[in-house]
Design a protein around this motif. Structure first.
Motif, PDB file in Angstrom:
ATOM      1  N   ARG A 336     -12.178  -1.223   8.621  1.00 31.94           N
ATOM      2  CA  ARG A 336     -11.712  -0.396   9.738  1.00 31.94           C
ATOM      3  C   ARG A 336     -10.347  -0.887  10.228  1.00 31.94           C
ATOM      4  O   ARG A 336      -9.496  -0.084  10.617  1.00 31.94           O
ATOM      5  N   ILE A 337     -10.152  -2.203  10.203  1.00 30.56           N
ATOM      6  CA  ILE A 337      -8.856  -2.758  10.609  1.00 30.56           C
ATOM      7  C   ILE A 337      -7.789  -2.366   9.608  1.00 30.56           C
ATOM      8  O   ILE A 337      -6.692  -1.929   9.978  1.00 30.56           O
ATOM      9  N   ALA A 338      -8.104  -2.492   8.310  1.00 32.52           N
ATOM     10  CA  ALA A 338      -7.141  -2.131   7.266  1.00 32.52           C
ATOM     11  C   ALA A 338      -6.754  -0.659   7.362  1.00 32.52           C
ATOM     12  O   ALA A 338      -5.562  -0.300   7.305  1.00 32.52           O
ATOM     13  N   VAL A 339      -7.736   0.210   7.527  1.00 36.44           N
ATOM     14  CA  VAL A 339      -7.461   1.648   7.625  1.00 36.44           C
ATOM     15  C   VAL A 339      -6.681   1.961   8.899  1.00 36.44           C
ATOM     16  O   VAL A 339      -5.725   2.752   8.892  1.00 36.44           O
ATOM     17  N   GLU A 348      -0.126   4.649   2.722  1.00 38.24           N
ATOM     18  CA  GLU A 348      -1.120   5.405   1.960  1.00 38.24           C
ATOM     19  C   GLU A 348      -2.117   4.454   1.299  1.00 38.24           C
ATOM     20  O   GLU A 348      -1.736   3.510   0.608  1.00 38.24           O
ATOM     21  N   LEU A 349      -3.413   4.731   1.507  1.00 33.79           N
ATOM     22  CA  LEU A 349      -4.458   3.850   0.978  1.00 33.79           C
ATOM     23  C   LEU A 349      -5.450   4.540   0.063  1.00 33.79           C
ATOM     24  O   LEU A 349      -6.248   3.868  -0.592  1.00 33.79           O
ATOM     25  N   ALA A 390      -7.545  -9.113   3.637  1.00 32.76           N
ATOM     26  CA  ALA A 390      -8.727  -9.380   2.809  1.00 32.76           C
ATOM     27  C   ALA A 390      -9.396  -8.076   2.378  1.00 32.76           C
ATOM     28  O   ALA A 390      -9.834  -7.938   1.224  1.00 32.76           O
ATOM     29  N   SER A 391      -9.452  -7.111   3.274  1.00 31.33           N
ATOM     30  CA  SER A 391     -10.048  -5.828   2.930  1.00 31.33           C
ATOM     31  C   SER A 391      -9.190  -5.064   1.933  1.00 31.33           C
ATOM     32  O   SER A 391      -9.692  -4.543   0.936  1.00 31.33           O
ATOM     33  N   LEU A 392      -7.878  -4.990   2.182  1.00 30.26           N
ATOM     34  CA  LEU A 392      -6.982  -4.298   1.256  1.00 30.26           C
ATOM     35  C   LEU A 392      -7.078  -4.886  -0.149  1.00 30.26           C
ATOM     36  O   LEU A 392      -7.055  -4.160  -1.150  1.00 30.26           O
ATOM     37  N   GLY A 393      -7.204  -6.214  -0.228  1.00 27.41           N
ATOM     38  CA  GLY A 393      -7.262  -6.883  -1.523  1.00 27.41           C
ATOM     39  C   GLY A 393      -8.616  -6.810  -2.199  1.00 27.41           C
ATOM     40  O   GLY A 393      -8.786  -7.343  -3.301  1.00 27.41           O
ATOM     41  N   GLY A 394      -9.591  -6.179  -1.545  1.00 30.75           N
ATOM     42  CA  GLY A 394     -10.902  -6.021  -2.152  1.00 30.75           C
ATOM     43  C   GLY A 394     -11.799  -7.228  -2.012  1.00 30.75           C
ATOM     44  O   GLY A 394     -12.839  -7.321  -2.683  1.00 30.75           O
ATOM     45  N   GLN A 439       2.741  -3.184   3.002  1.00 32.85           N
ATOM     46  CA  GLN A 439       3.114  -2.362   1.848  1.00 32.85           C
ATOM     47  C   GLN A 439       3.186  -3.207   0.583  1.00 32.85           C
ATOM     48  O   GLN A 439       2.777  -2.769  -0.500  1.00 32.85           O
ATOM     49  N   GLY A 440       3.680  -4.451   0.725  1.00 32.02           N
ATOM     50  CA  GLY A 440       3.712  -5.356  -0.422  1.00 32.02           C
ATOM     51  C   GLY A 440       2.319  -5.678  -0.932  1.00 32.02           C
ATOM     52  O   GLY A 440       2.081  -5.741  -2.148  1.00 32.02           O
ATOM     53  N   VAL A 441       1.372  -5.887  -0.016  1.00 32.79           N
ATOM     54  CA  VAL A 441      -0.020  -6.115  -0.410  1.00 32.79           C
ATOM     55  C   VAL A 441      -0.561  -4.901  -1.157  1.00 32.79           C
ATOM     56  O   VAL A 441      -1.186  -5.026  -2.222  1.00 32.79           O
TER      57      VAL A 441
END
Length: 534
Positions: A336-339, A348-349, A390-394, A439-441
Motif C-alpha cells: 500500500r505504501i509502494a502504490v 507507473e507500476l 522492499a515491496s517494489l523489489g518483490g 524510478q531507479g528502483v
C-alpha cells in the motif's frame, strides 16, 4: 516457553499457537562449544555470551545446520543465548559432561510465556488459565515474580556492545549524565516503551516494557514507575512525554500533578544519543531516521536532519512528504505504501511482478485515497521508504512483525553492497525528493535485477544522501559532529556504510552504546531535554 529448535513441526506448532507468524525466535545452547557448531562467534561475542548478564546475542548463522528454518525464517543471523538459571542447565544437561560426550545436547527455542503482543505471564494461576491453549505442560515454581523482565537483545559492532532491547542483566543500571539533573520522570514512547528517572548525575532507565496499546502492558508500566521511583527515591518535579496527544504515555503524564514538558520525538532520539555519549549541551547534526514520530506540523516524521542540542532543535532537512494510505495500518501492508508513493509521484507500476498478486480493487482504493487525500496522512518516514522499496523489489508485500520487510531487504543486500552504485536523488531547499530514486528502483525491477542488488543500491543511496546533507550543513554552520539515532540505525549495513563515509569526511560520529537506537532509548532523550527546558 521451550521447544526443540531442530524440529520443524514443533517450531511451526509453537508459532501457530503463540500467534507469532514470522518474527525470529531466540535459541538457547548448552554451552559455547555447542553454540559454535551453529553460529560464527568472535572473541567479543563469546565474552558477551558468557558474561554474567547473559543477553540474547545476534550471531551469523552457519550454513547447513539442523536448526529448523522457521526458527528465524529468511534471516542470516540467529538470536543465541546460554543458560542463566539452574533450570536451564538441567534442561540442557550441561551439568553432566559424560552425557554430553555421548550425544549432542538439545538446542531449544526459548521464548516468553505469553501470546504475541501480550505481557509475559508471571503468576502460576494466570499462566495455567491464560496459557493453557499454548503449553503442553507447565513447570511451576513457588518463588513469586514481582516484576516482568524480558531478555536483553544485543549484538557486537566492532568491539562495541549495541542494544536492540535493554532489559534483564542491564536495566535499571544507570547511565551517567554529563550534568546535574532535577528529579525527573520521562515516560518514553508508545512502542518499545521504557521510562527513565533522573536524579543528580544518574539516569535510571527501566527494562523494556513493551507496546503501550495493550491494557496489561500499560498496567505493568504504571506498576514499574511506582516501584522504581520508590527504589531510587525519586519524587519527580518534572514529567517529560512525547508530543503526540494520543499516546497513552501522554495521558499518564497529564494525570500527574507536576510540571509537564512535551518533547518532539526525533529531538528526543538525538538527545538520547548525545547523553549516551556524555556530550555537553552543544549543537550537533542529528540524523534521526525511524518509522513514526509526531512532527511539530502535525505530520508523521521519520526521515529527519536536525541541528539539535539538549535545549532546542531546528529541522534543516527531511525526506519528501508522501501519502500513507490507511495511516498506521499501511505499516502492515508495504504494498500500500509502494502504490501510494508511486501514485503521488506519477510513477507507473502496473507491469511490475509484485502488482500481479494484488487485488485490483484494493489497489484502486489505495489510489483513490491518495487522489482524494482520504485517510492518507503525509509522512517523511525513512522506515516507510524502506517498506516501499522492499515491496517494489518483490521482497515482501505484507508483514507479520515490525520492520520485517526492511530487515529482509538488508539481509538480501549484504552480498551486493560493496561497489553497488547509488540511485539518483535530488535535494532541494532541504527536502530530499524521492521520485528519481523510486524510478531507479522500478527500472531495475523491470530489467530483472535481483532484489539484493536493488537493496544494496538503495542502502548506498541513503548513505550518499546522508553524507551530502551533513556536508552541506557543515558548510552552513561549521558544526562537525553527527549523532545517529532512531530505529533505522539498527540496520547494521546502513550504519556501517554511513559511519565510515562520514568519518572519512572528517566528521565526528556518535551512535548508541548504552541504550538502544530505537524507541527503547527515547525516554533518556526526553529526560535530558526536560532538564534544559525553561
Amino acid at each position: 516457553m521451550a521447544c526443540d529448535a531442530t524440529n520443524e513441526n514443533a517450531v511451526n506448532e509453537l508459532r501457530r499457537r503463540k500467534g507469532r507468524a514470522g518474527k525470529p525466535f531466540a535459541v538457547m545452547f548448552a554451552n559455547l562449544t555447542t553454540l559454535k557448531r551453529y553460529c560464527e562467534v568472535n572473541e567479543e561475542e563469546a565474552a558477551l555470551l558468557t558474561g554474567h548478564e547473559k543477553p540474547i546475542v545476534l550471531l551469523k548463522i552457519k550454513a547447513k545446520t539442523n536448526i529448523a528454518h522457521f526458527v528465524a525464517p529468511d534471516m542470516d543471523t540467529l538470536g543465541a543465548m546460554l543458560p542463566y538459571t539452574p533450570l536451564h542447565h538441567l534442561l540442557l544437561d550441561q551439568a553432566d559432561e559424560k552425557l554430553q560426550a555421548q550425544y549432542a545436547p538439545p538446542v531449544l527455542v526459548m521464548t516468553s510465556g505469553n501470546f504475541s503482543e501480550e505481557p509475559i505471564a508471571i503468576d502460576n494461576e494466570d499462566a495455567l488459565e491464560r496459557l493453557a491453549p499454548l503449553a503442553d505442560a507447565f513447570l511451576l515454581h513457588d518463588r513469586d515474580i514481582h516484576v516482568r523482565c524480558d531478555d536483553s537483545v544485543a549484538r557486537v559492532d566492532g568491539e562495541e556492545l549495541v542494544f536492540l532491547r535493554r532489559a534483564r542483566g542491564y536495566a535499571p543500571y544507570p547511565v551517567s549524565l554529563p550534568f546535574d539533573s532535577r528529579p525527573t520522570l520521562a515516560v518514553g514512547g508508545e512502542l518499545k516503551n521504557t521510562f527513565c528517572l533522573t536524579r543528580d548525575r544518574y539516569a535510571f532507565l527501566s527494562q523494556h516494557i513493551g507496546d503501550m496499546e495493550n491494557a496489561e502492558v500499560y498496567e505493568s508500566f504504571e506498576k514499574n514507575v511506582e516501584q522504581l521511583s520508590h527504589l531510587f527515591r525519586v519524587e519527580p518535579e518534572i514529567v517529560a512525554h512525547d508530543m503526540h496527544p494520543g499516546y497513552f504515555t501522554t495521558t499518564f503524564a497529564e494525570r500527574l500533578n507536576v510540571r509537564r514538558v512535551p518533547v518532539q520525538h526525533h529531538h528526543a532520539h538525538i538527545a538520547a544519543c548525545m547523553a549516551d555519549n556524555k556530550l555537553d549541551n552543544r549543537k550537533v547534526i542529528g540524523l534521526s531516521f525511524d518509522g513514526t514520530g509526531y512532527g511539530t506540523d502535525g505530520a508523521i516524521w521519520g526521515g529527519e536532519v536536525l541541528l539539535a542540542s539538549y535545549a532546542d532543535f531546528e529541522r534543516v532537512a527531511h525526506l519528501q512528504y508522501l501519502p500513507l494510505p490507511g495511516g498506521d495500518s499501511a505499516t502492515r501492508h508495504p504494498w500500500r505504501i509502494a502504490v501510494g508513493y508511486a501514485e503521488a509521484l506519477g510513477l507507473e507500476l502496473n507491469d511490475l511482478p509484485f502488482m500481479q498478486a494484488l487485488d485490483a480493487k484494493a489497489v484502486e482504493i489505495v489510489r483513490q485515497q491518495v487522489r482524494k487525500e482520504l485517510n492518507a496522512p503525509r509522512t517523511s518516514s525513512m522506515g516507510r521508504l524502506f517498506d516501499a522499496v522492499a515491496s517494489l523489489g518483490g521482497v515482501r508485500s505484507d508483514v507479520s512483525y515490525e520492520a520485517q520487510a526492511a530487515i529482509e531487504l538488508e539481509v538480501l543486500s549484504k552480498q551486493f553492497v560493496n561497489g553497488a552504485a547509488p540511485y539518483p536523488y535530488q535535494i532541494k531547499d532541504g527536502i530530499v525528493l524521492l521520485g528519481d530514486l523510486l524510478q531507479g528502483v522500478i527500472d531495475d525491477v523491470r530489467s530483472n535485477q535481483p532484489a539484493g542488488l536493488i537493496g544494496a543500491r538503495f542502502h548506498q543511496t541513503l548513505c550518499a544522501m546522508a553524507v551530502d546533507i551533513c556536508k552541506s550543513t557543515r558548510n552552513d554552520t561549521g558544526i562537525n559532529e553527527v549523532a545517529l539515532s532512531g530505529g533505522v540505525w539498527q540496520n547494521q549495513t546502513l550504519l556501517t556504510l554511513t559511519r565510515e563515509r562520514l568519518s572519512n569526511g572528517n566528521f565526528v560520529v556518535y551512535s548508541h552504546n548504552q541504550t538502544p537506537a530505537n524507541d527503547g532509548g527515547l525516554a533518556l532523550g526526553q529526560a535530558v531535554i526536560a532538564n534544559y527546558s525553561s
